[in-house]
Design a protein around this motif. Structure first.
Motif, mmCIF file in Angstrom:
data_model
loop_
_atom_site.group_PDB
_atom_site.id
_atom_site.type_symbol
_atom_site.label_atom_id
_atom_site.label_comp_id
_atom_site.label_asym_id
_atom_site.label_seq_id
_atom_site.Cartn_x
_atom_site.Cartn_y
_atom_site.Cartn_z
ATOM 1 N N GLY A 1 0.804 -1.213 0.000
ATOM 2 C CA GLY A 1 0.000 0.000 0.000
ATOM 3 C C GLY A 1 0.836 1.260 0.000
ATOM 4 O O GLY A 1 0.589 2.214 0.745
ATOM 5 N N LEU A 2 1.830 1.268 -0.887
ATOM 6 C CA LEU A 2 2.751 2.393 -1.000
ATOM 7 C C LEU A 2 2.019 3.704 -1.259
ATOM 8 O O LEU A 2 2.425 4.769 -0.782
ATOM 9 N N ALA A 3 0.900 3.618 -1.985
ATOM 10 C CA ALA A 3 0.163 4.819 -2.377
ATOM 11 C C ALA A 3 -0.407 5.553 -1.166
ATOM 12 O O ALA A 3 -0.709 6.746 -1.242
ATOM 13 N N ASN A 4 -0.522 4.844 -0.033
ATOM 14 C CA ASN A 4 -1.084 5.484 1.155
ATOM 15 C C ASN A 4 -0.182 6.584 1.692
ATOM 16 O O ASN A 4 -0.616 7.426 2.464
ATOM 17 N N VAL A 5 1.082 6.571 1.261
ATOM 18 C CA VAL A 5 1.986 7.661 1.639
ATOM 19 C C VAL A 5 1.374 8.985 1.190
ATOM 20 O O VAL A 5 1.343 9.967 1.953
ATOM 21 N N THR B 1 -11.302 2.943 5.473
ATOM 22 C CA THR B 1 -10.185 3.826 5.790
ATOM 23 C C THR B 1 -10.630 5.282 5.764
ATOM 24 O O THR B 1 -10.230 6.089 6.619
ATOM 25 N N ALA B 2 -11.490 5.638 4.770
ATOM 26 C CA ALA B 2 -11.978 7.013 4.672
ATOM 27 C C ALA B 2 -12.725 7.408 5.940
ATOM 28 O O ALA B 2 -12.533 8.502 6.480
ATOM 29 N N ARG C 1 2.112 8.002 11.719
ATOM 30 C CA ARG C 1 2.328 6.584 12.016
ATOM 31 C C ARG C 1 1.055 5.954 12.582
ATOM 32 O O ARG C 1 0.642 4.878 12.166
ATOM 33 N N THR C 2 0.437 6.660 13.535
ATOM 34 C CA THR C 2 -0.819 6.159 14.110
ATOM 35 C C THR C 2 -1.866 6.009 13.014
ATOM 36 O O THR C 2 -2.555 4.981 12.901
ATOM 37 N N ALA C 3 -1.971 7.061 12.196
ATOM 38 C CA ALA C 3 -2.964 7.023 11.117
ATOM 39 C C ALA C 3 -2.681 5.868 10.169
ATOM 40 O O ALA C 3 -3.601 5.186 9.704
ATOM 41 N N GLY C 4 -1.388 5.627 9.890
ATOM 42 C CA GLY C 4 -1.013 4.541 8.987
ATOM 43 C C GLY C 4 -1.429 3.197 9.548
ATOM 44 O O GLY C 4 -2.043 2.375 8.852
ATOM 45 N N VAL C 5 -1.096 2.980 10.839
ATOM 46 C CA VAL C 5 -1.405 1.696 11.474
ATOM 47 C C VAL C 5 -2.913 1.463 11.532
ATOM 48 O O VAL C 5 -3.419 0.414 11.115
ATOM 49 N N LEU C 6 -3.652 2.490 12.017
ATOM 50 C CA LEU C 6 -5.106 2.342 12.132
ATOM 51 C C LEU C 6 -5.744 2.217 10.750
ATOM 52 O O LEU C 6 -6.664 1.430 10.539
ATOM 53 N N GLY C 7 -5.216 3.003 9.809
ATOM 54 C CA GLY C 7 -5.741 2.956 8.442
ATOM 55 C C GLY C 7 -5.534 1.590 7.821
ATOM 56 O O GLY C 7 -6.423 1.045 7.169
ATOM 57 N N GLY C 8 -4.351 0.999 8.039
ATOM 58 C CA GLY C 8 -4.052 -0.329 7.509
ATOM 59 C C GLY C 8 -5.019 -1.367 8.056
ATOM 60 O O GLY C 8 -5.514 -2.230 7.323
ATOM 61 N N ALA C 9 -5.306 -1.255 9.368
ATOM 62 C CA ALA C 9 -6.244 -2.191 9.990
ATOM 63 C C ALA C 9 -7.654 -1.974 9.436
ATOM 64 O O ALA C 9 -8.355 -2.937 9.084
ATOM 65 N N ALA C 10 -8.064 -0.694 9.346
ATOM 66 C CA ALA C 10 -9.409 -0.381 8.860
ATOM 67 C C ALA C 10 -9.594 -0.906 7.440
ATOM 68 O O ALA C 10 -10.645 -1.446 7.087
ATOM 69 N N PHE C 11 -8.529 -0.774 6.615
ATOM 70 C CA PHE C 11 -8.612 -1.233 5.222
ATOM 71 C C PHE C 11 -8.928 -2.721 5.176
ATOM 72 O O PHE C 11 -9.788 -3.165 4.419
ATOM 73 N N GLN C 12 -8.224 -3.491 6.014
ATOM 74 C CA GLN C 12 -8.431 -4.941 5.996
ATOM 75 C C GLN C 12 -9.833 -5.317 6.468
ATOM 76 O O GLN C 12 -10.451 -6.240 5.925
ATOM 77 N N VAL D 1 -1.521 -3.911 9.698
ATOM 78 C CA VAL D 1 -0.928 -3.030 10.708
ATOM 79 C C VAL D 1 0.557 -2.828 10.408
ATOM 80 O O VAL D 1 1.072 -1.700 10.444
ATOM 81 N N ALA D 2 1.236 -3.910 10.043
ATOM 82 C CA ALA D 2 2.665 -3.809 9.746
ATOM 83 C C ALA D 2 2.904 -2.918 8.525
ATOM 84 O O ALA D 2 3.755 -2.013 8.544
ATOM 85 N N ALA D 3 2.123 -3.168 7.458
ATOM 86 C CA ALA D 3 2.276 -2.357 6.239
ATOM 87 C C ALA D 3 1.925 -0.909 6.536
ATOM 88 O O ALA D 3 2.590 0.014 6.050
ATOM 89 N N GLY D 4 0.858 -0.703 7.347
ATOM 90 C CA GLY D 4 0.432 0.651 7.704
ATOM 91 C C GLY D 4 1.510 1.389 8.473
ATOM 92 O O GLY D 4 1.759 2.578 8.242
ATOM 93 N N TRP D 5 2.176 0.679 9.370
ATOM 94 C CA TRP D 5 3.258 1.311 10.133
ATOM 95 C C TRP D 5 4.382 1.735 9.177
ATOM 96 O O TRP D 5 4.894 2.849 9.258
ATOM 97 N N ALA D 6 4.729 0.856 8.241
ATOM 98 C CA ALA D 6 5.807 1.149 7.284
ATOM 99 C C ALA D 6 5.456 2.367 6.429
ATOM 100 O O ALA D 6 6.271 3.283 6.270
ATOM 101 N N THR D 7 4.224 2.403 5.917
ATOM 102 C CA THR D 7 3.851 3.560 5.086
ATOM 103 C C THR D 7 3.759 4.810 5.955
ATOM 104 O O THR D 7 4.075 5.912 5.492
#
Lengths: 283, 336
Positions: A37-41, A88-89, A102-113, A141-147
């Motif tokens: 989910g690189l585009a989430n950057v 995620t929206a 970072r928080t938004a990334g992690v939560l967003g990654g979880a919400a997406f799934q 969550v891991a991908a979200g943290w990375a992005t």
């Protein structure tokens, strides 16, 4: 105002470009549905810059625009991604500008799934797919943290640009996209599309067989029947009433450019999807 | 002015990037090569045209494949070989293309030392390939062999006619007619301005020029025992290729494999080799030689290849070893 639009337009281009490139790279995925989910950057930078509402809308627009580009619009993967993007929206709306990326990334990654799995359940009406949610959540969550980390760094790098008179950020983003596009052009692998077998009898297309699930099919043809066996990604003629048995002896085929044919029954089975590695195989 | 430019630059940049993105999405979607498939009496054929008048070229190529098949496939009762075999003892006028096929057969009978035989139909029929299969008795074999070979048929080139001497001789151009059909199809493509294309008749192919991406055509050679595997890949351009294998038509009896590549000297399936692939300037030479080199095996076959200009060959031996002629060794991409 016009600057805000220009920035959002550029960020959208960056987001779409990143999503397209990620789809081209075909990164190995431990589970279907899990991706970096690189585009989430880009979405996260919008969140930091323009707030939750804009970011929510941005995420949805980006998903639709990228689907147009990769050709997956309205395909099953599109609806799954849309489910994830909607969830995620919703989360981005709740979070707003103040939260760390970072928080938004992690939560967003979880919400997406969660959203993606919900869409999958709606589409397939198969509650059994719920078992995939826990591992997908962990990966999300891991991908979200990375992005999130990437977005933090990127946002920090472009921040002076937003405030300064020179529009460095825009140029920065533009050149990044151009470089990424050049990279994609250089690599340009075959578009990953679903494989299907096309069965032609006497020059007319008879049926298309999705090669996703294992099964056997009986194909009635003029003069007899053929039994086709499908395994994920490949197909063969298991048995046939034809006199020469060339079709049965051909065995499994798993890519375009290597058809199975039965001359007595005028039947041709070819695989579509993916690039052929050879122009033909001489028999 | 400068400030204004600065204000608009990002938007213009955005438009530029968007335009570039759209351009890239449309990249490489120029008209793909035209490809058509069809069926002949007993084979599947495929014609690909990259340039020239592609629709007419492909249509003409498929039509000429069918025309040669009808003219020369003896299983068609109206074909020239079938007519000649039926009218034993009488001269039968033949079409110019049949004459060409028979002249080629006559010349290669001698050059292969009898490893190619155009009058072996009677022996082939004894085995009933494609009909369950049956091993003939030694007496049956001896009888059919006596009606085969170069002495069994005559050719009158000036009169454009041919005859078999005795009833029971079955003229069979199966060892070359598919190659000739591929050559005719390639000529049809060329006549329509196609300089890059592929004629694919299963075991016989001819590559014209290069592919759409500018590289040679890539042809895989089937693994003789694992039909879904490719043993090696040969890049091909302006050359024909043909394969004969013991896996194409066979039956098993008493633990022995009886395949359709028969040794004209014994009437039995040629042994020692699983498949032979031949590259040649024309498809008819490749087709004819793939049978002859299968029968001769690598040792004697090498010698025949060295006397045939522009010909290369690859044998797959019983131990699944690859034996290639010197000119082919560097071109071959071995897969496994």
């Amino acid at each position: 105002m016009s600057r805000r639009f220009a920035s959002l337009g550029l960020l959208l281009a960056v987001g779409v470009g990143l999503q397209w490139i990620e789809s081209l790279l075909a990164l190995p995925s431990p589970l279907p549905g899990a991706k970096l989910g690189l585009a989430n950057v880009a979405t996260l930078i919008v969140l930091a810059r323009f707030g939750g509402g804009t970011a929510a809308l941005f995420g949805l627009l980006r998903h639709i625009a990228a689907s147009l580009l990769t050709g997956s619009l309205l395909l099953p993967t599109f609806w799954l991604g849309l489910g994830g993007s909607l969830a995620t929206a919703l989360l981005l709306l709740l979070l707003g500008r103040g939260s760390s990326l970072r928080t938004a990334g992690v939560l967003g990654g979880a919400a997406f799934q969660v959203g993606q799995t919900a869409a999958l359940l709606l589409l397939t009406a198969t509650p059994g797919f719920l078992v995939y949610l826990p591992p997908l959540l962990a990966l999300g969550v891991a991908a979200g943290w990375a992005t999130g980390v990437l977005a933090t760094l990127a946002e920090r790098a472009v921040r002076p640009g937003w405030q300064g008179p020179a529009d460095r950020a825009e140029w920065w983003a533009g050149s990044l996209l151009a470089a990424a596009l050049a990279l994609a052009l250089l690599i340009r692998p075959a578009p990953a599309s679903a494989r299907e077998a096309v069965v032609t009898v006497a020059g007319r297309e008879q049926l298309r067989i999705d090669l996703g699930t294992a099964r056997e099919l009986t194909l009635p043809v003029a003069g007899g029947t053929m039994v086709l066996q499908v395994e994920p990604g490949r197909i063969r003629v298991l048995s046939s009433d034809c006199p020469d048995q060339v079709c049965v002896l051909t065995g499994w085929i798993d890519r375009p450019g290597r058809p199975v044919y039965c001359a007595p029954f005028q039947t041709l089975i070819t695989i579509q999807g993916g690039a052929p590695d050879l122009d033909s195989v001489i028999r | 002015m400068k400030a204004r430019l600065r204000r608009w630059a990002p938007s213009m940049g955005g438009v530029l990037v968007a335009a570039l993105t759209l351009l890239m999405a449309g990249w490489d979607r120029s008209a793909p090569p035209l490809e058509e498939t069809g069926f002949l009496l007993d084979a599947y054929v495929r014609v690909v045209a990259v340039d020239g008048d592609r629709p007419s070229g492909v249509r003409a190529a498929l039509a000429s494949l069918g025309a040669v098949e009808r003219l020369l496939n003896r299983y068609d009762p109206l074909s020239d070989p079938a007519r000649i075999s039926r009218a034993a003892g009488e001269w039968v006028p033949v079409e110019p293309l049949t004459l060409r096929a028979l002249l080629l057969a006559r010349s290669w009978e001698a050059r292969t030392g009898g490893a190619f035989d155009a009058a072996l139909g009677g022996v082939i029929d004894l085995y009933r390939f494609g009909d369950g299969g049956q091993v003939p008795s030694p007496a049956e074999l001896a009888g059919a062999l006596a009606l085969s070979g170069a002495v069994a048929w005559e050719l009158d080139e000036a009169g454009s006619r041919a005859r078999v001497a005795r009833a029971g001789t079955v003229l069979d151009l199966g060892g070359l007619h598919k190659g000739l059909a591929v050559d005719q199809a390639a000529a049809a493509l060329r006549a329509h301005g196609v300089t890059r294309g592929l004629v694919d008749a299963g075991g016989n192919m001819l590559a014209l020029g290069l592919r759409a991406d500018g590289s040679p055509w890539r042809i895989g050679i089937q693994h003789p025992r694992r039909p879904d595997r490719v043993l090696a890949v040969i890049p091909l351009s302006d050359q024909a290729i043909a394969t004969s294998g013991d896996y194409q038509q066979f039956f098993e009896q008493g633990g022995k494999r009886y395949h359709h590549v028969l040794d004209p000297r014994t009437g039995e399936p040629a042994s020692g080799v699983l498949s032979v692939t031949v590259l040649a300037p024309t498809a008819v030479e490749a087709d004819l030689l793939s049978t002859a080199l299968f029968v001769l095996g690598p040792e004697r076959g090498m010698e025949l290849v060295s006397r045939s200009p522009g010909v290369e060959a690859l044998w797959v031996t019983g131990a699944l070893e690859l034996v290639a002629t010197p000119g082919l060794r560097d071109r071959l991409e071995v897969r496994e």
